[in-house]
Enzyme design. Structure first.
Site, PDB file in Angstrom:
ATOM      1  CB  THR A  15       3.789   4.979 -10.093  1.00  0.00           C
ATOM      2  OG1 THR A  15       3.291   6.283 -10.380  1.00  0.00           O
ATOM      3  CG2 THR A  15       3.417   4.598  -8.681  1.00  0.00           C
ATOM      4  CB  VAL A  16       5.106   0.345 -11.653  1.00  0.00           C
ATOM      5  CG1 VAL A  16       5.606  -1.085 -11.538  1.00  0.00           C
ATOM      6  CG2 VAL A  16       3.619   0.421 -11.321  1.00  0.00           C
ATOM      7  CE  LYS A 107      -2.650  -3.986 -14.832  1.00  0.00           C
ATOM      8  NZ  LYS A 107      -2.718  -3.231 -13.590  1.00  0.00           N
ATOM      9  CB  VAL A 134      -3.807 -10.595 -12.089  1.00  0.00           C
ATOM     10  CG1 VAL A 134      -5.153 -10.857 -11.437  1.00  0.00           C
ATOM     11  CG2 VAL A 134      -3.892 -10.798 -13.593  1.00  0.00           C
ATOM     12  CB  ILE A 138      -2.650 -10.536  -4.376  1.00  0.00           C
ATOM     13  CG1 ILE A 138      -3.392  -9.362  -3.738  1.00  0.00           C
ATOM     14  CG2 ILE A 138      -3.128 -11.865  -3.820  1.00  0.00           C
ATOM     15  CD1 ILE A 138      -4.885  -9.321  -4.107  1.00  0.00           C
ATOM     16  N   GLY A 189      -6.810   9.922  -5.725  1.00  0.00           N
ATOM     17  CA  GLY A 189      -5.793   9.188  -6.482  1.00  0.00           C
ATOM     18  C   GLY A 189      -6.140   7.731  -6.717  1.00  0.00           C
ATOM     19  CG  ASP A 203      -7.937  -2.822 -14.848  1.00  0.00           C
ATOM     20  OD1 ASP A 203      -6.794  -2.805 -15.350  1.00  0.00           O
ATOM     21  OD2 ASP A 203      -8.157  -3.138 -13.669  1.00  0.00           O
ATOM     22  CE  LYS A 207      -5.968  -5.413 -12.844  1.00  0.00           C
ATOM     23  NZ  LYS A 207      -6.569  -4.425 -11.907  1.00  0.00           N
ATOM     24  N   GLY A 304      -0.701   0.243  -6.835  1.00  0.00           N
ATOM     25  CA  GLY A 304       0.187   1.079  -6.033  1.00  0.00           C
ATOM     26  C   GLY A 304       1.649   0.778  -6.294  1.00  0.00           C
TER      27      GLY A 304
END
Lengths: 433, 433
Positions: A15-16, A107, A134, A138, A189, A203, A207, A304
């Site tokens: 995905t990434v 991470k 993280v 953003i 999802g 998780d 971060k 995402g």
């Protein structure tokens, strides 16, 4: 000013990785306008080339052999998007030793084995960047590291895990139980098939380890964090919190104290008039308080393909500036300092306000026994609700909010209260903001 | 890696200059740890040295002659904090021509004469940075320029003026009229003796000009913006907005359109469930929507000695990295491109929803005349409130919310409605978010 070309290699086209490839292929002109650099997607390493990906990869070297890319002298920057500990660690270490800059969103790896990697980067005069690790899209790491560089960082706190925030939001809005909300998150999802790392707080703790390390200009040991997940929150707790004017959120918290950092991840009752109470669904938000700037907040999508890729490419552009440096120079405030350990204050020494929820038999004298134990431990009650019997087994819920008390005192009190035979085992303690 | 020293000179020791001096004097160790650079406050130019400032300036050259500092070859970076157009413009231009990097918080100057200054900077191979010019201590410029560098920026919108946000917040919370809230803001130091630039929207428009120029990788002409202030908002409008579920905020808005940027500053009805509705008092917040990242938001203090100084010092640290560059190299995405003009779409072509408030005589047929004019101009009404007579002169308030309509059509309709003799002159149109 010369015309510089930067060749990028991507490890892993999930995905990434797909998102990063998409930006490098479609935003080349935009990036050239803004940076005066030409970025070329040179090579992609991926084991499964059969999957349909909606990318035009003509002109890109598409291979399965990671070693070949890691040794290719034409490649300047490697993006690692395969995730997990191995072979990601070995690939990143090899790339750094081959004097390539590396960008990762990993991470878990940065939080637990970052020290080793930053040491290797330092020894080889290259950089390892991790903006996407993280807060997804953003730019919180850049904001903290560079935008607030002039500040002693007093506090960092916020919502760092989108999956658990989505679950809690649905529990609040639709009065779902945890299991129902989790199932919905998985169907949409927003949660993995195995959601353990997300709902357990692990998780968010990865971060927080990273943000705290930047804030304190050193390296925090992930094992030192206090971590609690959201698995035990019930619909009943959400409704009690609402009735007191609070919203339950999974918060990650760093506070700078005299003898080290207070570092915790746990469910928290956030007052409804605080901005964090309005951060819903899969979104993330982080407050940073500096001694000069005061309170700032950064908000946006925490995961995402496209947001994560946005952060990775910002790291690529940052790293490409190293090409403009004099021989032997390096930007120093970019990476975490592997040589400076940061002490963490044991959670027992922290003071908090608490929400306590018990199921007790509906019999005389029970409340006085519970409040008696709290009083013996120096804990004073600020409000209390006991509902009439409703439901099975003749047990009724009792909810208390306390004034500030030490974690140590609360632990002792709960150990004692838990031994009463009129108390069900599944009692719950949630901290207040 | 060598040990680099950076000498900083400050022009003007008012509020902001004092904050910058304070950081350079007290955070030297912190900055050295984070950047591997030693920053020295070398010289301050100020005309009034009699004022008490609570700073230990021993070892700092304190002078009144700006020219002497601007020509001193020992000084690497000049901070301009005197504000206004002259002599600030001449001082900055001189510093750049003397090949010194410059940092400023001067939004009016950057927005209106920035093109000339960036041209001079470019010709002399130095940089002019301005993080503190928008959003005070919030690292919004770095976030937009670097953190979101991979994105085509679709929208930028938010609260950019702390004074007008404070006034509107007090009008909402305490049911004050504009004049009362302004007087309170002046008494508390959140508004200047002459508040015109703040309450008229001019200050927010300066900041929007800067953000839009970064977003569009060029230069927006400040004269092209549509600007409206908050002076005509009444307590009555605040209460009507509340009753419809909205909060009135002064918003600055940039939208990327086919033929240019939509750029406006005006009061806006923001739905109460939007985060911007919860940004209160003197705080600022900016949403940025990129094509990859989606929606992000940056929040924090928009003014004040310490937040503004925090941003200025982050620019100083950024600029000091130029010392590490090879001869002839320059970072390009840092400054605004003076050679690329950005077209602005005329406001008449924009479509919005509207809040309309009239005072009319309480007589039959009036509503049908008003709604008739709106219908003739293709504007349809989504809700309407008419209150019973209360107050002077037999006039009653009528409030309408419309569906989306063009600004051109609304202007024509209001011109026609304004001519009715049963309408008072002080009618008001506010846009919806």
């Amino acid at each position: 000013m010369q015309d510089h070309h930067v060749n990028v290699g991507i490890l892993g086209l999930g995905t990434v990785g797909t998102g990063v490839a998409r930006i490098l292929l479609t935003q080349q002109d935009l990036l050239r306008t803004r940076s005066a650099l030409t970025f070329t997607l040179h090579t992609i390493v991926e084991l499964n080339w059969d999957k349909e990906r909606d990318l035009d990869l003509s002109g890109v070297e598409c291979i399965t052999d990671a070693q070949k890319m890691l040794e290719n002298p034409e490649i300047d920057i490697i993006v690692e998007t395969i995730g997990g500990y191995e072979p990601a660690f070995t690939f990143i270490a090899t790339a750094l030793r081959n004097r390539k800059h590396v960008v990762t969103a990993n991470k878990a790896l940065i939080a637990t084995r970052g020290r080793e990697l930053f040491q290797i980067a330092k020894e080889n005069g290259v950089d390892l960047l991790f903006e996407a690790s993280v807060g997804g899209g953003i730019p919180i790491i850049k904001g903290l590291r560079e935008g607030l560089v002039a500040n002693q960082i007093e506090r960092v706190y916020g919502i760092l895990n989108g999956t658990s925030n989505y679950i809690l939001t649905r529990m609040h809005q639709e009065e779902l139980e945890f299991g129902q909300a989790l199932a919905e998150a998985q169907a949409k999802g927003f949660a993995e098939a195995d959601p353990t790392l997300d709902v357990s707080g692990g998780d968010a703790a990865h971060k927080l380890t990273i943000l705290a390390s930047i804030a304190a200009s050193g390296f925090v040991n992930y094992q030192d964090l206090y971590i609690e997940g959201i698995q035990n929150i019930t619909k009943l707790d959400i409704n009690f919190a609402k009735s007191f004017g609070y919203t339950i959120k999974l918060l990650a918290v760093m506070r700078r104290m005299e003898n080290g950092l207070d570092l915790r991840v746990h469910p928290t009752l956030v007052p409804n008039n605080h901005l964090l109470a309005a951060v819903n669904n899969e979104l993330n938000a982080v407050f940073v308080k500096g001694d000069f700037v005061g309170n700032t907040m950064f908000y946006g999508p925490g995961a995402g393909e496209r947001p994560t890729a946005s952060s990775i490419v910002s790291d690529i552009v940052d790293l490409s500036r190293d090409l403009l440096l004099k021989e032997g120079e390096q930007f120093s405030c970019r990476t975490l300092n592997p040589e400076q350990g940061i002490p963490v204050v044991p959670v027992e020494q922290i003071r908090n306000r608490f929400y306590l929820r018990f199921f007790t038999l509906d019999a005389p004298g029970i409340l006085s026994k519970i409040s008696g134990v709290l009083a013996q431990n120096g804990i004073s009650i600020s409000s209390m609700v006991q509902l009439e019997t409703h439901g099975k087994d003749n047990y009724v819920p009792i909810v208390l909010l306390t004034h500030e008390a030490s974690e140590q005192a609360m632990k002792q009190a709960l150990d004692a209260i838990g031994k009463f035979d009129f108390i069900q085992e599944n009692y719950l303690r949630i901290r207040l903001f």
